[in-house]
Design a protein around this motif. Sequence first.
Motif, PDB file in Angstrom:
ATOM      1  N   ARG A  48      10.740  19.914 -27.456  1.00 26.31           N
ATOM      2  CA  ARG A  48      11.969  19.159 -27.701  1.00 26.31           C
ATOM      3  C   ARG A  48      11.634  17.699 -28.017  1.00 26.31           C
ATOM      4  O   ARG A  48      12.125  17.128 -28.996  1.00 26.31           O
ATOM      5  N   GLY A  81      17.306  27.840 -32.226  1.00 31.33           N
ATOM      6  CA  GLY A  81      16.386  28.901 -31.860  1.00 31.33           C
ATOM      7  C   GLY A  81      14.924  28.524 -31.841  1.00 31.33           C
ATOM      8  O   GLY A  81      14.101  29.270 -31.289  1.00 31.33           O
ATOM      9  N   PRO A 131       7.310  27.314 -18.433  1.00 28.88           N
ATOM     10  CA  PRO A 131       8.314  27.482 -19.496  1.00 28.88           C
ATOM     11  C   PRO A 131       9.150  26.217 -19.711  1.00 28.88           C
ATOM     12  O   PRO A 131       9.437  25.856 -20.858  1.00 28.88           O
ATOM     13  N   ARG A 153       9.241  23.979 -23.235  1.00 29.03           N
ATOM     14  CA  ARG A 153      10.485  23.680 -23.939  1.00 29.03           C
ATOM     15  C   ARG A 153      10.683  22.170 -24.076  1.00 29.03           C
ATOM     16  O   ARG A 153      11.034  21.660 -25.148  1.00 29.03           O
ATOM     17  N   LEU A 161      13.242  26.307 -30.185  1.00 33.76           N
ATOM     18  CA  LEU A 161      12.671  26.062 -28.864  1.00 33.76           C
ATOM     19  C   LEU A 161      12.368  27.358 -28.121  1.00 33.76           C
ATOM     20  O   LEU A 161      11.555  27.361 -27.187  1.00 33.76           O
ATOM     21  N   ASP A 162      13.006  28.438 -28.544  1.00 32.79           N
ATOM     22  CA  ASP A 162      12.776  29.732 -27.897  1.00 32.79           C
ATOM     23  C   ASP A 162      11.610  30.496 -28.517  1.00 32.79           C
ATOM     24  O   ASP A 162      11.265  31.588 -28.055  1.00 32.79           O
ATOM     25  N   GLN A 163      11.000  29.943 -29.566  1.00 31.63           N
ATOM     26  CA  GLN A 163       9.918  30.635 -30.261  1.00 31.63           C
ATOM     27  C   GLN A 163       8.537  30.289 -29.714  1.00 31.63           C
ATOM     28  O   GLN A 163       7.538  30.854 -30.153  1.00 31.63           O
ATOM     29  N   TYR A 216       0.354  28.008 -27.620  1.00 33.29           N
ATOM     30  CA  TYR A 216       1.478  27.066 -27.672  1.00 33.29           C
ATOM     31  C   TYR A 216       1.081  25.797 -28.413  1.00 33.29           C
ATOM     32  O   TYR A 216       1.822  25.308 -29.277  1.00 33.29           O
TER      33      TYR A 216
END
Length: 348
Positions: free
Chosen positions: A326, A117, A318, A322, A119-121, A129
């Motif tokens: 990562r 989860g 987006p 991500r 990476l979705d935050q 960011y």
Amino acid sequence: MSTTIDVSVRAEAIGSDPMAVVEEISGWLSTPAEEVDREFACELDRLRIAVSVMNSDAAAGDRRAHYCQQLLLARIYQLTMQIPEQPTAEGSVVVHEVMRLLEAATLAAEDDRIEPGILDQAPAQPKAYLSWLKGTARAHRVFKHPYYQDFIKDHATVDDLRNYVMQESVVDGRFDDLLAMMQVGTSGGAKMEIATNFWDEMGNGNQAEVHTHLFNKIFEVFEITSAELEAGLSANALLSGNLAVLLSRYRTFYAEAVGFLGMTEWLVPDRFVQVVKAWERLGLPDVGIVYHRLHITVDAQHAAGWFHNVVIPAASSPAMRRGMMRGALWRLNSSCRYLDERMPTTDR
């Protein structure tokens, strides 16, 4: 992602020792690609099984299999990371198939270690960011790792520093080439930032100040030979180098490369301060510490430029957000495991 290999399939693998796989395939790497494909294409199914078994065992925690996996990938990568003196297997379809199996398993293992989860935050606003990315890094165990903050600074011996330099060579010793590969296809401010970074690595045109040349001076101080170098690398050191090459050479992993290399440079200044303290404490020749002293300042500047000229502009996407996170997590997590294993197991 399941990496379990059926027992009946496992029985078809080459021998019982993954090093047999490594040595067989390594023996082909100095053979012209056309000959390798002509002679060994019929062995491809056997190779797939053998390498898949190695990958499965590595994923299950077999340390020998993990070492062999990363050693073989590092040897294959040497085909594209150095100028050969004779024909090699670069471009071989058979070797490429083996390499892709190793790469896929390596990346799957790193993804498995990312907190679900996270990476979705990531915030969508680019500056927010960047703050979030830095905050995540600061909260990671590796950020102020005791290997640097305590062991290297206050306890490391000459032999400890010698071993440290060998392990670090897989990234520090070829950072210029990583930047050269990574910048292909970029444009605008990002390309200019990578180019500026690369030119600094090139000593700003002064051959005597090229950073890889300065790094090699450390090898001279410790009289480290190339043969000793490969034999002395741990699995996690090999992994660090392999991840850097993998992400830099594939355009599809550009975002991950931005995160991985950016985090690498951001962590360097504080780490190298501790190395300089250890070097001076041990009274080692000054010529061998020029590289680390230089990078305390240079990499602080590079990291700031990287974040503002590469990360922030890319963070409007987006997919890039991500990918960059990562790659940053791959660097943080793999570096932490690497430093954990370098810590002494007994009191000094």
